[in-house]
Design a protein around this motif. Structure first.
Motif, mmCIF file in Angstrom:
data_model
loop_
_atom_site.group_PDB
_atom_site.id
_atom_site.type_symbol
_atom_site.label_atom_id
_atom_site.label_comp_id
_atom_site.label_asym_id
_atom_site.label_seq_id
_atom_site.Cartn_x
_atom_site.Cartn_y
_atom_site.Cartn_z
ATOM 1 N N PRO A 1 -10.952 4.602 -2.584
ATOM 2 C CA PRO A 1 -10.624 5.964 -2.273
ATOM 3 C C PRO A 1 -11.847 6.829 -2.390
ATOM 4 C CG PRO A 1 -8.801 5.355 -3.586
ATOM 5 C CD PRO A 1 -9.866 3.917 -3.419
ATOM 6 N N ARG A 2 -12.205 7.884 -1.759
ATOM 7 C CA ARG A 2 -13.568 8.603 -1.990
ATOM 8 C C ARG A 2 -13.885 8.969 -3.498
ATOM 9 N NH1 ARG A 2 -17.792 10.370 1.716
ATOM 10 N NH2 ARG A 2 -18.785 12.381 0.359
ATOM 11 N N PHE B 1 -2.739 3.445 -0.038
ATOM 12 C CA PHE B 1 -3.616 3.657 1.075
ATOM 13 C C PHE B 1 -2.514 4.129 2.199
ATOM 14 C CE2 PHE B 1 -6.260 0.498 -1.399
ATOM 15 C CZ PHE B 1 -7.401 1.473 -1.245
ATOM 16 N N ARG C 1 -7.103 8.710 -6.128
ATOM 17 C CA ARG C 1 -7.646 7.402 -6.917
ATOM 18 C C ARG C 1 -6.639 6.756 -7.831
ATOM 19 N NH1 ARG C 1 -8.303 8.731 -12.427
ATOM 20 N NH2 ARG C 1 -8.363 10.886 -12.549
ATOM 21 N N ASN D 1 -10.321 6.927 3.571
ATOM 22 C CA ASN D 1 -10.085 6.943 2.258
ATOM 23 C C ASN D 1 -10.580 8.280 1.571
ATOM 24 O OD1 ASN D 1 -9.114 4.411 1.595
ATOM 25 N ND2 ASN D 1 -11.345 3.322 1.814
ATOM 26 N N HIS E 1 0.711 -1.103 0.149
ATOM 27 C CA HIS E 1 -0.155 0.080 -0.159
ATOM 28 C C HIS E 1 0.867 1.485 0.157
ATOM 29 C CE1 HIS E 1 -4.287 -1.464 1.460
ATOM 30 N NE2 HIS E 1 -3.923 -1.922 0.249
ATOM 31 N N CYS F 1 -10.458 -0.034 -9.450
ATOM 32 C CA CYS F 1 -10.227 1.371 -9.098
ATOM 33 C C CYS F 1 -9.969 2.106 -10.526
ATOM 34 C CB CYS F 1 -8.945 1.573 -8.123
ATOM 35 S SG CYS F 1 -9.701 1.149 -6.646
ATOM 36 N N ASN G 1 -14.140 0.822 0.910
ATOM 37 C CA ASN G 1 -12.416 0.461 0.808
ATOM 38 C C ASN G 1 -11.801 1.141 -0.314
ATOM 39 O OD1 ASN G 1 -12.480 -0.955 3.303
ATOM 40 N ND2 ASN G 1 -13.357 -2.961 2.167
ATOM 41 N N SER H 1 -3.217 4.035 6.500
ATOM 42 C CA SER H 1 -4.441 3.505 7.219
ATOM 43 C C SER H 1 -4.185 1.964 7.152
ATOM 44 C CB SER H 1 -5.500 3.693 5.953
ATOM 45 O OG SER H 1 -5.280 3.116 4.940
ATOM 46 N N VAL I 1 -7.455 9.800 0.427
ATOM 47 C CA VAL I 1 -6.680 8.758 -0.445
ATOM 48 C C VAL I 1 -6.979 9.129 -1.879
ATOM 49 C CG1 VAL I 1 -6.177 6.368 -1.016
ATOM 50 C CG2 VAL I 1 -6.491 6.956 1.331
#
Ligand code: SF4
Lengths: 430, 126
Positions: free
Chosen positions: A348-349, B94, B84, B79, A256, A325, A346, B3, B82
């Motif tokens: 990203p926004r 993340f 995209r 998130n 990550h 994604c 889970n 995270s 975070v």
């Protein structure tokens, strides 16, 4: 009635020694599972009935109508994305791939927001792997790198790794050395003989420095690397070379952060280097109980483990282009089916906002934020408790999950099959 | 900002609409130095923001964290900050996004509020 040797349908440890007490068709007691597992097996809030969205609100409906809506959404979409598949059994994945093929969609699993980079790293470099049994019975050095099993896989250390006792490791924790590398002092780190604190995003540099020391080029290394003293790295490298059977267990800390699959690639190279001196193995600490299983099924069906585009007549795989994604981020997917996962929480926004713009079908036993964005919601039986099937442990061992109670709800597999059936009939009508 | 998983997050993972989940993941852990330096007041909330978004979470100290690094459990709150982009491998970053943190009097949003405006009338067509 007590049912023995139940498998825990939660994390990648897939513990297979759980005792579940059932009375009148309900789970009344769970023994041996950790807090994570027992909270799931005991059960909590469920989706009560199938639902479809009308005028912005979700309304309860019949399974038939829900299947029908789902089939029409998928059939009508140009670039449907079928995502999730990790908290369900392999049988569901198999049907999901057929469905993706039928609608010319892209199928992807939660691995792409998890250990996807590990898989890419392994594809590049190859893996000196092992089973958890080998780690338990033989490893005298365990390295947790960017992994915090104390919180994510609570029984891992006792059952399989640092604190377990095995055939050639009768002394358990006392007979083993433990190194933890992380960006914060986790609970796992408190159990370590040596803790190395690195700055976030510097895994690659630190691994490279270790490789140089292992290969006898330590004199070229500066006094500190990414905030770590050279002496600490030398000590760790010494411990690695002195081990009889070393094992690196890595977590999302590696995949990550900056570098992602390159970090894994480098760690695998470190393990390959160490095999010039002693026996060393490496394993990804997979999260969901069957994320490994989806990868297996997808690989044997399509040739690729995740992010497979089935719209071209032949499977096509290019994470960075065909992962969930990416498709959402580029606003390319025009419909999404989510099976046994919760991307609304889970992803990203920004990616979730893209999800909110398209029709979403959810197949899951539990309500979650994805439900808030779904247009069709189909509740199912919980695999491993209310439905049986096959799952793969994090080390690739396949195990059969039991059904301990009857919920009367359709399984994930049946739901996917029903939708597939309807999609095929829609095709015949045209 | 890092995270990741925690016990509390995991135990309520499949009950995301529950108050336990809310408590378990809508906080931010800071090193003692950072916590004190921010002079966090009132309910002890902080505003975390960067180019991708902003989010209010409750703050707590964690002695395991070095200064300059904050931790938010995996979930919708984390998130919000975070990005995209997936760096060509399908996985967003993340861990390790740069953020600014400041004390705030604003409340932490509930899970439903977080998603409240997202699903516009547009959804539901089929
Ligand atoms: S360690 Fe994982 S598989 Fe084992 S009981 Fe806990 S959650 Fe279940």
């Amino acid at each position: 009635m007590i049912i023995e040797d139940v498998l825990c349908p939660f994390c990648g440890c897939l513990c297979d020694d759980i005792k579940v007490e059932v009375e009148e068709g309900k789970v009344v007691g769970v023994k041996r599972a950790c807090r994570l597992g027992s909270s799931k097996i005991r059960g909590h809030e469920r989706i009560r009935a199938p639902m479809v969205r009308r005028d912005g609100e979700l309304f309860e409906t019949t399974y038939d109508e829900a299947y029908d809506r789902a089939a029409r959404i998928l059939k009508g979409a140009k670039r449907p994305l079928l995502y999730g598949w990790c908290s369900t059994v392999c049988e569901t994945a198999k049907k999901g791939i057929l469905l993706a093929e039928e609608v010319g969609g892209v199928i992807d699993s939660t691995a792409t927001v998890c250990h996807g980079p590990s898989i890419i790293g392994i594809e590049e470099k190859g893996l000196s792997g092992s089973t958890l049994g080998q780690v338990k019975n033989r490893a005298d050095l365990i390295i947790f790198w960017g992994a915090n099993p104390a919180e994510a896989h609570p029984r891992h250390t006792m059952r399989y790794s640092s604190n377990s006792t095995g055939m050639f490791t009768p002394e358990g924790r006392r007979g083993r050395k433990v190194i933890v590398v992380d960006v914060r002092k986790t609970r796992t780190a408190k159990n370590a003989d040596k803790f190395i604190l690195i700055r976030p995003g510097t895994d690659y540099e630190v691994i490279s420095a270790l490789r140089m020391i292992v290969k006898g080029k330590g004199d070229l290394i500066p006094e500190t690397v990414a905030g770590v003293n050279k002496a600490d790295l030398e000590e760790a490298a010494g411990m690695m070379k002195a081990a009889k059977f070393g094992s690196i267990l890595f977590g999302l800390g590696m995949t990550h952060s900056r570098g992602r699959y390159k970090n894994v690639d480098n760690a695998l190279s470190l393990v390959a280097d160490l095999n010039g001196f002693t026996k060393f193995v490496v394993m990804a600490m997979r999260g969901h109980y069957n994320v490994a299983g989806f990868g297996q099924v997808c690989a044997w069906e399509t040739g690729y483990p995740m992010a497979v585009d089935l719209s071209r007549g032949a499977p096509y795989f290019n994470p960075g282009e065909t992962a969930a994604c990416d498709l959402l981020g580029r606003r390319e997917a025009d419909a999404m089916m989510v099976v046994a996962a919760d991307p609304a929480s889970n992803f990203p926004r920004e990616t979730v906002e893209a999800m909110a713009e398209i029709p979403v079908i959810q197949v899951d036993p539990f309500p979650n934020p994805t439900t808030f964005l779904a247009d069709v919601v189909i509740p199912t039986a919980v695999c491993g408790i209310e439905a049986e099937g096959t799952a793969y442990r994090m080390d690739g061992l396949s195990l059969r999950m039991k059904k301990v109670i009857d919920s009367g709800l359709p399984t994930d597999e049946e739901v996917v099959e029903n939708i597939l059936d309807r999609v095929r009939r829609l095709a015949d009508d045209n | 900002m890092i995270s990741g998983r925690t016990l509390g997050q995991g135990a309520s993972l499949e009950a995301k609409t529950s108050p336990e989940f809310f408590k378990a993941v809508s906080f931010c852990a800071l090193s003692e130095e950072d916590y004190d330096a921010l002079g966090i007041s009132g309910e002890g909330n902080v505003l975390v923001r960067n180019e991708f978004g902003e989010i209010v979470v409750s703050a707590k100290k964690d002695e395991g964290l070095p200064p300059g690094v904050i931790f938010i459990p995996m979930g919708p709150w984390a998130n919000a900050v975070v990005g995209r982009k997936t760096g060509g491998c399908g996985t967003p970053q993340f861990k390790g996004e740069k953020v600014e943190v400041e004390g705030t009097k604003m409340p932490v949003m509930e899970i439903r509020e977080l998603f409240a405006d997202m699903k516009k009338q547009g959804g539901g067509r089929s």
